[in-house]
Enzyme design. Structure first.
Site, PDB file in Angstrom:
ATOM      1  N   GLU A   1      -6.023 -10.923  -1.085  1.00 28.20           N
ATOM      2  CA  GLU A   1      -6.813 -10.729   0.146  1.00 28.20           C
ATOM      3  C   GLU A   1      -8.302 -10.734  -0.194  1.00 28.20           C
ATOM      4  O   GLU A   1      -9.053  -9.852   0.214  1.00 28.20           O
ATOM      5  CB  GLU A   1      -6.425  -9.406   0.816  1.00 28.20           C
ATOM      6  CG  GLU A   1      -4.939  -9.276   1.078  1.00 28.20           C
ATOM      7  CD  GLU A   1      -4.548  -8.036   1.895  1.00 28.20           C
ATOM      8  OE1 GLU A   1      -5.415  -7.408   2.520  1.00 28.20           O
ATOM      9  OE2 GLU A   1      -3.346  -7.712   1.886  1.00 28.20           O
TER      10      GLU A   1
ATOM     11  N   GLU B   1       0.789  -1.242   0.000  1.00 35.36           N
ATOM     12  CA  GLU B   1       0.000   0.000   0.000  1.00 35.36           C
ATOM     13  C   GLU B   1       0.821   1.291   0.000  1.00 35.36           C
ATOM     14  O   GLU B   1       0.535   2.207   0.769  1.00 35.36           O
ATOM     15  CB  GLU B   1      -0.957  -0.011   1.197  1.00 35.36           C
ATOM     16  CG  GLU B   1      -1.853  -1.242   1.214  1.00 35.36           C
ATOM     17  CD  GLU B   1      -2.767  -1.315   2.433  1.00 35.36           C
ATOM     18  OE1 GLU B   1      -2.584  -0.520   3.367  1.00 35.36           O
ATOM     19  OE2 GLU B   1      -3.656  -2.178   2.436  1.00 35.36           O
TER      20      GLU B   1
HETATM   21  C1  GLA Z   1      -4.792  -4.585   4.391  1.00 36.83           C
HETATM   22  C2  GLA Z   1      -3.565  -5.390   4.766  1.00 36.83           C
HETATM   23  C3  GLA Z   1      -3.934  -6.684   5.419  1.00 36.83           C
HETATM   24  C4  GLA Z   1      -5.034  -6.520   6.428  1.00 36.83           C
HETATM   25  C5  GLA Z   1      -6.204  -5.831   5.798  1.00 36.83           C
HETATM   26  C6  GLA Z   1      -7.333  -5.660   6.778  1.00 36.83           C
HETATM   27  O1  GLA Z   1      -5.398  -5.018   3.252  1.00 36.83           O
HETATM   28  O2  GLA Z   1      -2.738  -5.664   3.683  1.00 36.83           O
HETATM   29  O3  GLA Z   1      -2.811  -7.189   6.064  1.00 36.83           O
HETATM   30  O4  GLA Z   1      -4.561  -5.791   7.528  1.00 36.83           O
HETATM   31  O5  GLA Z   1      -5.787  -4.570   5.365  1.00 36.83           O
HETATM   32  O6  GLA Z   1      -7.425  -6.688   7.658  1.00 36.83           O
END
Ligand code: GLA
Length: 359
Positions: free
Chosen positions: A264, A157
């Site tokens: 994710e 990020e």
């Molecule tokens: C981001 C992070 C993850 C997690 C999510 C929320 O996407 O990359 O590690 O913390 O937020 O749980």
């Protein structure tokens, strides 16, 4: 009265089972259906490695990612102290059960310990010192799991939320300038030259963010930084992404020669932007049949696209295992329940699961 079942009757019954929706194939898990496509993973905590949840993991997934245990804050709470127990437990579980592990993550602006940016007098550290600390951290963690973790989210990020800015304004950027990104990849590559190294981010399908992520990735690739892939987090909702947005994103990033993973994945039943309200909304948080159908449609569409792009996509990881526990339960609206995964609160496959494995 005696009933005799002949061989031909038995065959007809077996043929009828799938038509009746009775799973002859129940012994198959999600990853079995996708064995000719890509590994299917889930984010786990060390607490999910026993009992029913462990059974679910072992049946359906062939890859795991530590949800929190390897983030810099939890694993390296003080300069001279690492906390390995939870991360070790996850890697040991994977080794014992022949699961792949995606490491997550080595450099981020959240869940990062505050000591890393400060010297002994609580002043901000110099760029040289911060890069040295980053290198020490990455070297320790990657070396410990060398050969056991096949892929790492190296930088997480780094792109700004503000569409007019490229990079997020974090202490990493303020102290090191954008060089910290390339350095993180170099340190990881030095520690384990065989690990696949990823840049990972969210909202990567939204056109304006996609362009900024692309710009960063292109710079890294052009500068021969050891980056091998891009992680699309896939924190989606029943309202996005569109087919076109997802296809364009996968094609565009892979045109750089990068592999693509969905790292994710979950599909919230609430629109993302509305999520930003900090009070519980008036609407009920019931998982109605109409929301369920919308979720089925979204999951069916994105998995159809994933299969089409099996040459570009090298992994799909869900963020958590089932609707029993998901980070979206209380984020960002405290107390609001969400149902973003393929397994329900009793760890049973939802209707959407059967659609995702039907192809
Ligand atoms: C981001 C992070 C993850 C997690 C999510 C929320 O996407 O990359 O590690 O913390 O937020 O749980």
């Amino acid at each position: 009265m005696r009933y005799i079942i002949t061989k031909s009757m038995l065959c007809s019954i077996l043929l009828l089972l799938p038509i009746l929706g009775i799973a002859q194939t129940e012994s198959k898990g999600l990853h079995d259906y996708y064995q000719n496509y890509f590994p299917i993973g889930a984010a786990v905590s060390h607490r999910s490695l026993t009992g029913q949840e462990a059974n679910l993991i072992l049946k359906h997934f062939n890859s795991i990612t530590p949800e929190n245990a390897m983030k810099m804050g939890p694993i390296h709470p003080q300069e001279d102290r690492y906390f390995w127990d939870d991360a070790d437990a996850i890697v040991n579980f994977a080794q014992a059960n022949h699961l792949k592990v995606r490491g997550h993550n080595l450099c981020w602006h959240e869940q990062t310990p505050s000591w890393i940016f400060k010297d002994k007098n609580s002043s901000t550290v110099s760029k040289a010192e911060l890069l040295k600390r980053l290198k020490d951290h990455i070297t320790q963690v990657v070396t410990r799991y060398k050969g056991k973790i096949y892929a790492w989210d190296v930088v997480n990020e780094a792109i700004a939320d503000d569409s007019l800015t490229l990079l997020r304004n974090t202490p990493w950027l303020q102290i090191c300038g954008e060089e910290f990104i390339a350095k993180a990849f170099e340190y990881a590559h030095e520690a384990d030259p065989n690990a696949r190294l990823f840049y990972n981010d969210y909202n990567t399908e939204r056109p304006e963010k996609r362009e900024r992520v692309y710009k960063l990735l292109k710079k890294l690739v052009d500068a021969h930084v050891p980056i091998h892939g891009v992680g699309l987090q896939g924190h989606w909702s029943i309202y996005e992404p569109t087919e076109n947005e997802l296809r364009t994103t996968i094609s565009k990033f892979s045109s750089l020669g990068l592999e693509v993973q969905i790292t994710e994945l979950d599909v919230s039943i609430y629109p993302w932007e509305k999520n930003k309200r900090d009070k519980k909304s008036q609407e009920s948080d019931a998982f109605t049949p109409s929301l369920e159908q919308k979720q089925i449609d979204l999951y069916t569409t994105v998995f159809k696209i994933f299969r089409e792009y099996k040459n570009e996509i090298t992994g799909i990881t869900f963020w958590n295992i089932s609707d029993k526990h998901t980070w979206l339960d209380s984020y960002p609206v405290k107390g609001r329940k969400n149902y973003p995964l393929l397994f329900d609160q009793n760890l049973k496959p939802k209707k959407v699961y059967w659609e995702v494995v039907k192809f």
